[in-house]
Scaffold this active site. Structure first.
Site, PDB file in Angstrom:
ATOM      1  N   HIS A 125       0.840  -1.210   0.000  1.00  0.00           N
ATOM      2  CA  HIS A 125       0.000   0.000   0.000  1.00  0.00           C
ATOM      3  C   HIS A 125       0.863   1.243   0.000  1.00  0.00           C
ATOM      4  O   HIS A 125       2.046   1.201   0.367  1.00  0.00           O
ATOM      5  CB  HIS A 125      -0.914   0.022   1.228  1.00  0.00           C
ATOM      6  CG  HIS A 125      -0.163   0.167   2.527  1.00  0.00           C
ATOM      7  ND1 HIS A 125       0.509  -0.885   3.118  1.00  0.00           N
ATOM      8  CD2 HIS A 125       0.049   1.236   3.320  1.00  0.00           C
ATOM      9  CE1 HIS A 125       1.093  -0.450   4.222  1.00  0.00           C
ATOM     10  NE2 HIS A 125       0.841   0.838   4.370  1.00  0.00           N
ATOM     11  N   ASP A 173       0.749   5.035   1.796  1.00  0.00           N
ATOM     12  CA  ASP A 173       0.040   5.664   2.905  1.00  0.00           C
ATOM     13  C   ASP A 173      -0.790   6.829   2.387  1.00  0.00           C
ATOM     14  O   ASP A 173      -0.281   7.660   1.642  1.00  0.00           O
ATOM     15  CB  ASP A 173       1.042   6.160   3.955  1.00  0.00           C
ATOM     16  CG  ASP A 173       1.802   5.006   4.600  1.00  0.00           C
ATOM     17  OD1 ASP A 173       1.235   3.897   4.680  1.00  0.00           O
ATOM     18  OD2 ASP A 173       2.953   5.213   5.006  1.00  0.00           O
ATOM     19  N   ARG A 188       8.373  -9.165  15.307  1.00  0.00           N
ATOM     20  CA  ARG A 188       8.918  -7.863  14.902  1.00  0.00           C
ATOM     21  C   ARG A 188       7.971  -6.757  15.341  1.00  0.00           C
ATOM     22  O   ARG A 188       6.756  -6.955  15.377  1.00  0.00           O
ATOM     23  CB  ARG A 188       9.061  -7.846  13.385  1.00  0.00           C
ATOM     24  CG  ARG A 188       9.383  -6.493  12.795  1.00  0.00           C
ATOM     25  CD  ARG A 188       9.663  -6.576  11.297  1.00  0.00           C
ATOM     26  NE  ARG A 188       9.989  -5.264  10.790  1.00  0.00           N
ATOM     27  CZ  ARG A 188       9.121  -4.451  10.186  1.00  0.00           C
ATOM     28  NH1 ARG A 188       7.879  -4.832   9.972  1.00  0.00           N
ATOM     29  NH2 ARG A 188       9.494  -3.254   9.782  1.00  0.00           N
ATOM     30  N   HIS A 210       4.829   0.242  -0.341  1.00  0.00           N
ATOM     31  CA  HIS A 210       5.624  -0.565   0.585  1.00  0.00           C
ATOM     32  C   HIS A 210       4.773  -1.666   1.217  1.00  0.00           C
ATOM     33  O   HIS A 210       3.546  -1.660   1.092  1.00  0.00           O
ATOM     34  CB  HIS A 210       6.265   0.320   1.665  1.00  0.00           C
ATOM     35  CG  HIS A 210       5.280   1.117   2.470  1.00  0.00           C
ATOM     36  ND1 HIS A 210       4.649   2.246   1.974  1.00  0.00           N
ATOM     37  CD2 HIS A 210       4.810   0.955   3.718  1.00  0.00           C
ATOM     38  CE1 HIS A 210       3.839   2.730   2.893  1.00  0.00           C
ATOM     39  NE2 HIS A 210       3.908   1.966   3.970  1.00  0.00           N
TER      40      HIS A 210
HETATM   41  O1  LIG Z   1       5.946  -2.420   9.719  1.00  0.00           O
HETATM   42  C1  LIG Z   1       6.384  -1.779   8.748  1.00  0.00           C
HETATM   43  O2  LIG Z   1       7.612  -1.716   8.511  1.00  0.00           O
HETATM   44  C2  LIG Z   1       5.448  -1.058   7.813  1.00  0.00           C
HETATM   45  C3  LIG Z   1       4.192  -0.628   8.513  1.00  0.00           C
HETATM   46  C4  LIG Z   1       3.234   0.063   7.590  1.00  0.00           C
HETATM   47  O3  LIG Z   1       3.365   0.084   6.401  1.00  0.00           O
HETATM   48  C5  LIG Z   1       2.074   0.755   8.178  1.00  0.00           C
HETATM   49  O4  LIG Z   1       1.893   0.719   9.409  1.00  0.00           O
HETATM   50  O5  LIG Z   1       1.308   1.358   7.377  1.00  0.00           O
END
Ligand SMILES: O=C(O)CCC(=O)C(=O)O
Ligand SMILES: *[C@@H]1O[C@H](CO)[C@@H](O)[C@H](O)[C@H]1NC(C)=O
Length: 188
Positions: free
Chosen positions: A54, A56, A120, A110
């Site tokens: 997606h 942001d 993680r 991303h």
């Molecule tokens: O956890 C990540 O590295 C990406 C998180 C992400 O894309 C989001 O929270 O919108």
């Protein structure tokens, strides 16, 4: 985080050749969001994603990831790992800033992959404009570019779209623009 976001906006404004404080007013009193992500380990990481691909919808994202790693960006037609670096933050452009720059800055596609052995965590800070203020690229950029790429909208319009009608992906801004134009009969 907001102060840092505002400083980054000043740098982005300078890079676009507009007044350094141009974007400031739009974000003052805006309601930004911090998201804490937790990704458990996964026995079949190739069959699962932590967060799907997606862009942001917000304007700027400032992300801290732990040392496990898992953030990928889509660049040069391929998924590329963003290796974790202690004491470094990742800054992403979001769809709203794409509109604010008349498309000169592209929002970044991303995703987050999961790890077979380790859980993680990441922390994402999303800088958002004030809900009722109009998102519009500066006149001088539009004049220099010759066309206005996106219709005027407010952050609350985009929020309504992504909360009620559309799950953010790589085509959010494109589909939002279509939705806005058809629902409001607005013109560019
Ligand atoms: O956890 C990540 O590295 C990406 C998180 C992400 O894309 C989001 O929270 O919108
Ligand atoms: C979003 O836009 C893309 C590209 O134009 C299109 O293929 C896709 O079907 C759209 N998605 C939705 C849910 O409207």
């Amino acid at each position: 985080m907001k102060e840092l976001g505002m400083k980054l906006l000043e740098l982005l404004a300078l890079s676009l050749g507009v007044d350094r404080l141009h974007y400031k007013e739009l974000f003052e009193d805006g309601c930004s969001v911090m998201r804490c992500n937790f990704y458990p380990s996964c026995q079949e990481p190739s069959l699962a994603l932590g967060t799907g691909p997606h862009c942001d919808p917000t304007s700027l994202t400032i992300l801290h990831q732990d040392q496990v790693g898992g953030l990928d960006v889509f660049a040069d037609n391929t998924w590329q790992t963003v290796p974790p670096r202690a004491r470094a933050l990742v800054v992403n452009i979001g769809d709203t800033f794409t509109a604010l720059s008349n498309g000169r800055y592209k929002s970044c596609l991303h995703r987050a992959v999961v790890n077979k052995y380790k859980e993680r965590r990441s922390l994402a800070f999303f800088l958002c404009p004030k809900e009722d203020k109009v998102v519009r690229a500066p006149e001088d950029i539009v004049r220099r570019d010759g066309t206005k790429q996106y219709p005027d909208f407010t952050w609350s319009n985009l929020l309504e779209f992504t909360q009620n009608y559309y799950r953010a992906d790589e085509a959010t801004l494109h589909n939002f623009t279509k939705w806005l134009l058809s629902s409001k009969q607005q013109t560019l």
